[in-house]
Design an enzyme around this catalytic site. Structure first.
Site, PDB file in Angstrom:
ATOM      1  N   ASP A   1       5.137   1.538  -2.552  1.00  0.00           N
ATOM      2  CA  ASP A   1       4.459   0.695  -1.839  1.00  0.00           C
ATOM      3  C   ASP A   1       3.262   1.125  -0.811  1.00  0.00           C
ATOM      4  O   ASP A   1       3.447   1.927  -0.137  1.00  0.00           O
ATOM      5  CB  ASP A   1       5.354   0.081  -0.907  1.00  0.00           C
ATOM      6  CG  ASP A   1       4.694  -1.058  -0.035  1.00  0.00           C
ATOM      7  OD1 ASP A   1       4.443  -2.159  -0.794  1.00  0.00           O
ATOM      8  OD2 ASP A   1       4.603  -1.056   1.246  1.00  0.00           O
TER       9      ASP A   1
ATOM     10  N   GLU B   1       2.748  -1.303  -7.624  1.00  0.00           N
ATOM     11  CA  GLU B   1       2.537  -2.818  -7.496  1.00  0.00           C
ATOM     12  C   GLU B   1       0.859  -3.220  -7.787  1.00  0.00           C
ATOM     13  O   GLU B   1       0.007  -2.561  -7.268  1.00  0.00           O
ATOM     14  CB  GLU B   1       2.844  -3.376  -6.149  1.00  0.00           C
ATOM     15  CG  GLU B   1       2.997  -4.846  -5.841  1.00  0.00           C
ATOM     16  CD  GLU B   1       3.545  -5.193  -4.613  1.00  0.00           C
ATOM     17  OE1 GLU B   1       3.739  -6.558  -4.617  1.00  0.00           O
ATOM     18  OE2 GLU B   1       3.351  -4.721  -4.090  1.00  0.00           O
TER      19      GLU B   1
ATOM     20  N   ASP C   1       8.176  -1.256   4.536  1.00  0.00           N
ATOM     21  CA  ASP C   1       7.530  -0.750   3.526  1.00  0.00           C
ATOM     22  C   ASP C   1       8.531  -0.309   2.489  1.00  0.00           C
ATOM     23  O   ASP C   1       8.435  -0.222   1.465  1.00  0.00           O
ATOM     24  CB  ASP C   1       6.526   0.147   4.093  1.00  0.00           C
ATOM     25  CG  ASP C   1       5.433  -0.449   4.938  1.00  0.00           C
ATOM     26  OD1 ASP C   1       5.317  -1.726   4.572  1.00  0.00           O
ATOM     27  OD2 ASP C   1       5.007   0.130   5.611  1.00  0.00           O
TER      28      ASP C   1
END
Length: 394
Positions: free
Chosen positions: A184, A267, A349
């Site tokens: 992330d 992502e 996170d």
């Protein structure tokens, strides 16, 4: 697979003079081809442009083009041919990614480059011979794994010289320590891994303040003056320090991540949309999220790893990775969440990284609560807000 190996070199005064002539000729060939295409409203293609270049060398106005090697001039025409092809394919929708604009004219103050193929250069006794330039001695920080197919001479905006070789390399087969990892990306902490490790990016604030100060000074100076040119070089050098620091950090982090994990999952971030936020745009632009993704993707191919990117619409920050409870969107100031379903304290996170890992490996992050009849809300509800804790100020 192909890779670039770049080395810095320090040319003599005579070599700098020859390189300036070479860069000028390459730039003129590009600009002449672009200007001719604009005048005729039609791109002729490489073959016809090459014929026009041969005729142009015979004229009094452009006879000095014969003083440099013809190899980089032909490569300049091939480069503009690729630029037009990318532009046409982008207009027709054949090219993926962001739309490519119409080719632009080259400027003297921008980065300069000239490409030589095998017929225009050779490597002997640690020196690189370029046609009509001479022998250049780069700083060999690492050995070339094979014979290069081409070399590009580069002069950046800060007057630094580089030799960039295109090399054919073989993939490396090494055993991974972990099966998969989700990453992330963030602003305060650059990367949070699903295994709990965190990577903090170097601070670019001090250098960025220097750039802004120099840019204000540049705006007040007279154009084409010596003082303005000195300030321009200071801005370029400061930008290079930022870029080199960021690239060093991203290379080391991406190499560590790819070498230790078999599957790397990121992502798909809407960076172009996120930089429209005027409060976060500068910080996001300095971090280099897209550059990190590019490095991971290239090194995954080199190390025979599996690189995956999940959809940007996955609610990875809105779901508890332990029980699958969906608590909805949270404000960016909220860094820690106490799940009201399972009672586990979740770092925002780290929770998102674990969900990214689950989705990337083919599992549903809400698999434990697939029957739950609820929808994602814009913000946390009043009842849930009392159980959400914000991270303490650091």
């Amino acid at each position: 697979m192909k890779a670039r190996y770049q080395y810095r070199f320090y040319p003599t005064n005579q070599q700098q003079k020859r390189l300036r002539s070479l860069f000028g000729c390459v730039r003129v060939v590009w600009n002449d081809a672009l200007a001719f295409s604009k005048e005729t409203d039609k791109y002729l293609g490489y073959n016809k442009l090459a014929g026009l270049l041969t005729q142009t060398k015979k004229t009094d106005e452009r006879k000095w083009l014969s003083e440099v090697s013809s190899v980089p001039l032909q490569q300049s025409l091939k480069a503009i041919d690729s630029a037009y092809k990318n532009f046409f394919d982008s207009c027709k929708g054949k090219r993926k990614g962001k739309k490519v604009g119409y080719p632009k004219f080259k400027k003297r103050t921008n980065k300069q480059s000239a490409t030589f193929v095998t017929s225009g250069f050779s490597i002997k006794n640690g020196s690189v011979y370029l046609a009509k330039i001479g022998n250049l001695t780069p700083i060999w920080s690492r050995a070339l794994p094979s014979e290069p197919s081409s070399v590009t001479v580069i002069k950046d905006c800060a007057d630094r010289y580089f030799l960039s070789f295109v090399i054919e390399i073989e993939s490396v087969s090494t055993e991974a320590i972990n099966q998969s990892i989700g990453i992330d990306l963030g602003i305060k902490t650059f990367a949070v891994m699903s295994d709990g490790t965190k990577a903090v990016s170097p601070s670019y604030k001090k250098l960025d303040r220097k750039v802004r100060s120099f840019q204000k000074k540049l705006a007040r100076q007279q154009k084409n003056s010596k003082h303005r040119n000195k300030t321009r070089l200071k801005i370029a050098k400061t930008h290079n320090r930022i870029a080199d620091t960021r690239k060093d950090f991203l290379h080391k982090l991406s190499t560590k991540v790819v070498s230790e994990n078999q599957t790397i999952i990121l992502e798909d971030l809407n960076v172009s949309g996120m930089v429209k936020n005027r409060k976060l745009s500068r910080a996001i632009s300095l971090l280099g999220w897209r550059e990190f993704r590019t490095f991971c993707e290239a090194k995954a191919e080199k190390y025979n790893r599996d690189f995956r990117v999940i959809s940007r619409w996955e609610p990875t920050s809105q779901i508890c990775n332990d029980c699958g409870y969906k608590w909805g969107k949270l404000d960016l100031s909220i860094r820690s969440v106490l799940c009201i379903n399972c009672g586990i304290q979740q770092d925002r996170d780290e929770n998102a990284a674990k969900n990214i890992n689950k989705v990337g490996t083919g599992h549903r992050h809400d698999s434990k609560r697939t029957q739950r009849q609820s929808k994602t809300t814009l913000v946390a509800s009043v009842v849930e807000a009392s159980r959400i804790t914000a991270a303490s100020a650091q």
